[in-house]
Scaffold this active site. Sequence first.
Site, PDB file in Angstrom:
ATOM      1  N   HIS A 137     -43.391 -10.169  13.305  1.00  0.00           N
ATOM      2  CA  HIS A 137     -43.801  -9.200  14.325  1.00  0.00           C
ATOM      3  C   HIS A 137     -43.067  -9.451  15.632  1.00  0.00           C
ATOM      4  O   HIS A 137     -42.766  -8.519  16.383  1.00  0.00           O
ATOM      5  CB  HIS A 137     -45.314  -9.259  14.526  1.00  0.00           C
ATOM      6  CG  HIS A 137     -46.071  -8.671  13.379  1.00  0.00           C
ATOM      7  ND1 HIS A 137     -47.428  -8.803  13.228  1.00  0.00           N
ATOM      8  CD2 HIS A 137     -45.654  -7.929  12.323  1.00  0.00           C
ATOM      9  CE1 HIS A 137     -47.801  -8.182  12.127  1.00  0.00           C
ATOM     10  NE2 HIS A 137     -46.745  -7.649  11.558  1.00  0.00           N
ATOM     11  N   ARG A 184     -42.108  16.669   4.028  1.00  0.00           N
ATOM     12  CA  ARG A 184     -42.775  16.059   2.878  1.00  0.00           C
ATOM     13  C   ARG A 184     -44.271  16.335   2.995  1.00  0.00           C
ATOM     14  O   ARG A 184     -45.025  15.532   3.543  1.00  0.00           O
ATOM     15  CB  ARG A 184     -42.508  14.553   2.850  1.00  0.00           C
ATOM     16  CG  ARG A 184     -41.039  14.160   2.746  1.00  0.00           C
ATOM     17  CD  ARG A 184     -40.926  12.644   2.648  1.00  0.00           C
ATOM     18  NE  ARG A 184     -39.571  12.192   2.443  1.00  0.00           N
ATOM     19  CZ  ARG A 184     -38.765  11.738   3.403  1.00  0.00           C
ATOM     20  NH1 ARG A 184     -39.209  11.717   4.665  1.00  0.00           N
ATOM     21  NH2 ARG A 184     -37.548  11.312   3.135  1.00  0.00           N
ATOM     22  N   GLU A 197     -32.441  17.546  -8.039  1.00  0.00           N
ATOM     23  CA  GLU A 197     -32.673  16.122  -8.273  1.00  0.00           C
ATOM     24  C   GLU A 197     -32.767  15.801  -9.763  1.00  0.00           C
ATOM     25  O   GLU A 197     -32.700  14.639 -10.154  1.00  0.00           O
ATOM     26  CB  GLU A 197     -33.941  15.667  -7.545  1.00  0.00           C
ATOM     27  CG  GLU A 197     -35.140  16.562  -7.758  1.00  0.00           C
ATOM     28  CD  GLU A 197     -36.262  16.287  -6.767  1.00  0.00           C
ATOM     29  OE1 GLU A 197     -36.264  15.230  -6.124  1.00  0.00           O
ATOM     30  OE2 GLU A 197     -37.157  17.148  -6.649  1.00  0.00           O
ATOM     31  N   ASN A 205     -31.871  10.718  -3.676  1.00  0.00           N
ATOM     32  CA  ASN A 205     -32.635   9.547  -4.130  1.00  0.00           C
ATOM     33  C   ASN A 205     -33.021   9.685  -5.599  1.00  0.00           C
ATOM     34  O   ASN A 205     -32.748   8.810  -6.424  1.00  0.00           O
ATOM     35  CB  ASN A 205     -33.892   9.360  -3.275  1.00  0.00           C
ATOM     36  CG  ASN A 205     -33.579   9.141  -1.816  1.00  0.00           C
ATOM     37  OD1 ASN A 205     -32.422   9.003  -1.438  1.00  0.00           O
ATOM     38  ND2 ASN A 205     -34.594   9.104  -0.982  1.00  0.00           N
ATOM     39  N   ASP A 206     -33.691  10.795  -5.917  1.00  0.00           N
ATOM     40  CA  ASP A 206     -34.108  11.007  -7.307  1.00  0.00           C
ATOM     41  C   ASP A 206     -32.937  11.383  -8.199  1.00  0.00           C
ATOM     42  O   ASP A 206     -32.870  10.957  -9.362  1.00  0.00           O
ATOM     43  CB  ASP A 206     -35.189  12.097  -7.382  1.00  0.00           C
ATOM     44  CG  ASP A 206     -36.584  11.526  -7.187  1.00  0.00           C
ATOM     45  OD1 ASP A 206     -36.825  10.396  -7.633  1.00  0.00           O
ATOM     46  OD2 ASP A 206     -37.428  12.201  -6.591  1.00  0.00           O
ATOM     47  N   CYS A 261     -30.770  16.145   1.642  1.00  0.00           N
ATOM     48  CA  CYS A 261     -31.882  15.532   2.371  1.00  0.00           C
ATOM     49  C   CYS A 261     -32.193  14.117   1.894  1.00  0.00           C
ATOM     50  O   CYS A 261     -33.181  13.525   2.322  1.00  0.00           O
ATOM     51  CB  CYS A 261     -33.134  16.400   2.268  1.00  0.00           C
ATOM     52  SG  CYS A 261     -33.745  16.617   0.575  1.00  0.00           S
TER      53      CYS A 261
END
Length: 608
Positions: free
Chosen positions: A273, A377, A504, A527-528, A570
């Site tokens: 932290h 999202r 995707e 990503n997918d 995206c």
Amino acid sequence: MKLFKNLFSKPLSTQLKVTSSNGFHLRPVARFTTLAKSFSCDVTATFKGKRIDARKVNNLLSLSLEKHDTFTLTTQGKEAQKALTALQTLFETLMQDDVEVSTIGKESTTYGGETLEGDIIAKGVAIASASVYEAETLQHENTLTFQDAVDKTIKALEEMYDAQKKSNNADIYLAQKALLSTLAEKCDSIEELGRAVAEESSKLKDTKLSAKISDYQDILQQVKTALGLEVKVMFPQDDFILLADDLLPSEIALLSDTQVQGVVLKETSINSHTAILLRASGIPSLIADTAQIPLSSDIILDSVAGVVVLQPSSDDMQKAKTLQEQNKKEKAHSASKRFESAQTTQGKTIKVYANVGDVLSAKVAKEEGAEGIGLLRSEFLFKSTKPSLETQSKAYAEIFDTFEDVTVRTLDVGGDKALPYINIPLEDNPFLGIRGVRLFRTHPEVLAEQLHAIFVASQGKKVKVMFPMVSTVKEFSKAKTFAKDVAQKHNIGISHIEFGIMIEVPSTLFLIGSFNDVVDFYSIGTNDLTQYLFAVERTHPLLKVDALSPVVFTALESVVKQATKPVSICGELAANTDAIEKLVNLGLSTLSVNPKSIAQTKETIRYV
């Protein structure tokens, strides 16, 4: 009676796997235990034969759960099923959202003087005298009881949390509050709290969570201060580079009123932290052996190259000053131009949009210079409870008012994403099961209400609705017909609504010609798409895919060449500085990225 019911009710269990490189650390643990306490049932976690009460922060931390570890979560009692579902959902979200800070890459810079290497906390260049701070313990008059002091500290942490809600640092104060609340339950004096802190700290020593020991020390010191026992920290009056073994998270705020130019710590980690707050403060910082750094002499802290120049020559000093000025100009330049459009050296304009998950992140994106929202999202808008139509409409309307161009992705749950109010049966391979657009088959009522809310909120304004995980033209057409039926049922005109798909699923790569006839736009979710191209689950702990593989760019090129409708991207690749030039040269003219990457993405485009 509650104990009796919990004792004789059937226990429910599930296996949870830690997928974050940070492990199951203090901040996510604090959120997890806070939710666990809200249910009328027992909640336990078992790991390597050790079974603990998972409603207490220090108990969960004592398991020292690291990446790849799997533990058993068990609930038993009146709300056992509800708790198990909600906690599993939250855990998966925490793992997905946790920011994994790996070793920060170093840039090569050669100095003539002797250098000491270290790990970068926050990048920058500082030139000043190396100094340590002095501490003095003061006893002030005190009228508070121990419990009063604990309550006062908790209230102060709550206020810090509220003040920092718009930043990524807010959860630090929520975590410390949860930690103190748990420890103070069994303590009646500051001495007992001190012993409890020592005991819990010893459990974390030599584990990956050892950096959290400073949080235990911090809350102990804050309670002591509330009782009138102040540790007054004194820093040099002139410019200085601070050397310390470690700093408490609460001490970072004190540096803002000093002439600190940089910080070198010996015993922290890049995920502590303290490190997080140093990065947020923008103070050049490094982890290195401070014992080797001479005090009271000018040194160079180059945390871009990851070195301390111990005895810099005049040439070294001039080089550092040049780098300092260059970094300063680059940061100011990027920040000042974040609201300007991004044009390549050839004069081509590239739109930079933002990926957001709620109203707050949409507002942050606006401030960071986003020109629109390329991916909303929607599943992250309401993580805990099923929202009403009115609640959904209000949230969407607020986001639509923030930008002229907004793309809403319909609920994309399944795979590694879940919502407690959408029940999807456990599947052997959830990434190939019910998720994305396939929810129209299993949960049509949820999608109908979401679409209704979007249509109501749009109020005639152009809005793009995007269906995820589409694999065939027929699948898209059915979803669009479903949406039109919802609008007709509620007598809402939707001529201003555009419908498109996320690319995707690999099958879409071969169907672009047919999709051109029915969609209004495309958005590539790299990503997918990458995980399906290489048959490697993106959350897999061992198997990784090269995001810059030529295979990925070949797939993107195929889409751009075939598409007759607008194409954007995206996925995370859109913000990868090593990929942006290739993406632009392929013909992509809209990149949608994380809000904090907007200024950097625009600046990178300007050099393409």
